[in-house]
Design a protein around this motif. Structure first.
Motif, short mmCIF file in Angstrom:
data_model
loop_
_atom_site.label_atom_id
_atom_site.label_comp_id
_atom_site.label_asym_id
_atom_site.label_seq_id
_atom_site.Cartn_x
_atom_site.Cartn_y
_atom_site.Cartn_z
N THR A 115 1.38 -1.75 -0.13
CA THR A 115 0.27 0.57 0.22
C THR A 115 0.80 1.55 -0.08
O THR A 115 0.59 2.23 0.42
CB THR A 115 -1.17 0.48 1.23
N THR A 118 -0.06 4.34 -2.15
CA THR A 118 -1.49 4.81 -2.13
C THR A 118 -1.38 5.89 -1.27
O THR A 118 -1.13 6.06 -0.75
CB THR A 118 -2.35 4.19 -1.00
N ARG A 123 -6.02 6.27 1.61
CA ARG A 123 -6.24 5.18 2.65
C ARG A 123 -7.18 5.15 3.33
O ARG A 123 -7.32 3.74 3.22
CB ARG A 123 -4.90 5.79 3.40
#
Length: 266
Positions: A115, A118, A123
């Protein structure tokens, strides 16, 4: 936060299990360390039969760690955390390095792997989707999810997977999903320079899991180093032929990694 104490003398340590785990995950580790260390083994609210609490869960857990150190007058413990317990230990070190002497992070990072690209404003939505995917509608489905996870990502041995899943299935399914979503929402990388104590990241590696992506042990270590960039006293040590629970898959290699690090922070 539930706390067990083991050992009577030596460098203090606080052991923090990961998602849906309890003190059982450190059973071998406690036996290895209790002669030379005072060990405080914690279990977070909602895990391993402990009563759940309302969020924000990780923030409350961090406050509970601070309270434990201060009320018990623990003299600069080493924090040993696994998975989200490792993320919690890193976060605590960013705020309170003066109260500890080192951090051992076992396959837990300042951001959820995969992630890292991101954007911050996306998020929360990612965390919400993750929470939906993690939420189990019944205890039976939760137990099945735990077994599937242990068989494919947790540990290598089938009997060990079944045993570990029986333990993790005792955790609160809602709390488990909430903790996991909070981790996905976090990105602690910008404050890694505030970790002013030695930081050891233990990176498990099982070649079978990475063969299809052609990711070597060295490449995985380099990836972890990139996510931990900025920590002034950082080392990453791989434990081969292990999945997410190297203390269960490779207890001897895990003990050796701990002992080598602990010699430097006594």
């Amino acid at each position: 936060m539930h706390v067990e104490r083991h050992g009577k003398q030596g460098t203090p340590m606080i052991l923090i299990p990961g998602l849906a785990s309890g003190a059982w995950v450190w059973q071998d580790t406690v036996r290895q360390l209790e002669k030379d260390h005072v060990l405080y083994v914690v279990t977070l609210a909602g895990f391993d039969g402990q009563a759940a609490t309302e969020g924000p869960l990780l923030e409350k857990a961090r406050a509970s760690l601070l309270d434990l150190i201060q009320t018990q007058k623990i003299d600069k413990p080493v924090l040993l955390g696994h998975s989200i317990g490792a993320t919690l230990a890193i976060w605590f070190a960013q705020q309170h390095s003066e109260l500890i002497r080192g951090v051992i992070a076992v396959d837990g990072l300042p951001i959820s792997p995969g992630t890292e690209n991101t954007p911050a404003d996306q998020r929360p939505a990612l965390a919400a989707r993750f929470k939906t995917q993690m939420t189990a509608p019944t205890p039976e489905i939760f137990a099945a999810m735990q077994l599937q996870y242990m068989r494919t990502m947790g540990v290598i041995d089938e009997k060990l997977a079944q045993s570990a899943a029986r333990h993790t299935s005792k955790s609160d399914p809602v709390a488990t999903a909430n903790y996991a979503s909070e981790i996905v929402a976090m990105d602690l990388r910008k404050d890694m320079h505030k970790v002013l104590v030695p930081l050891l990241e233990i990176s498990p590696y099982y070649a079978t899991d990475f063969a299809s992506r052609n990711i070597s042990l060295e490449a995985k270590n380099a990836y972890y180093l990139s996510l931990l960039h900025g920590a002034p006293q950082l080392q990453v040590v791989a434990i081969n032929h292990s999945r997410h629970f190297p203390m269960l898959d490779q207890p001897q290699a895990f003990a050796e990694a701990l002992n080598q690090f602990l010699k430097t922070v006594q």
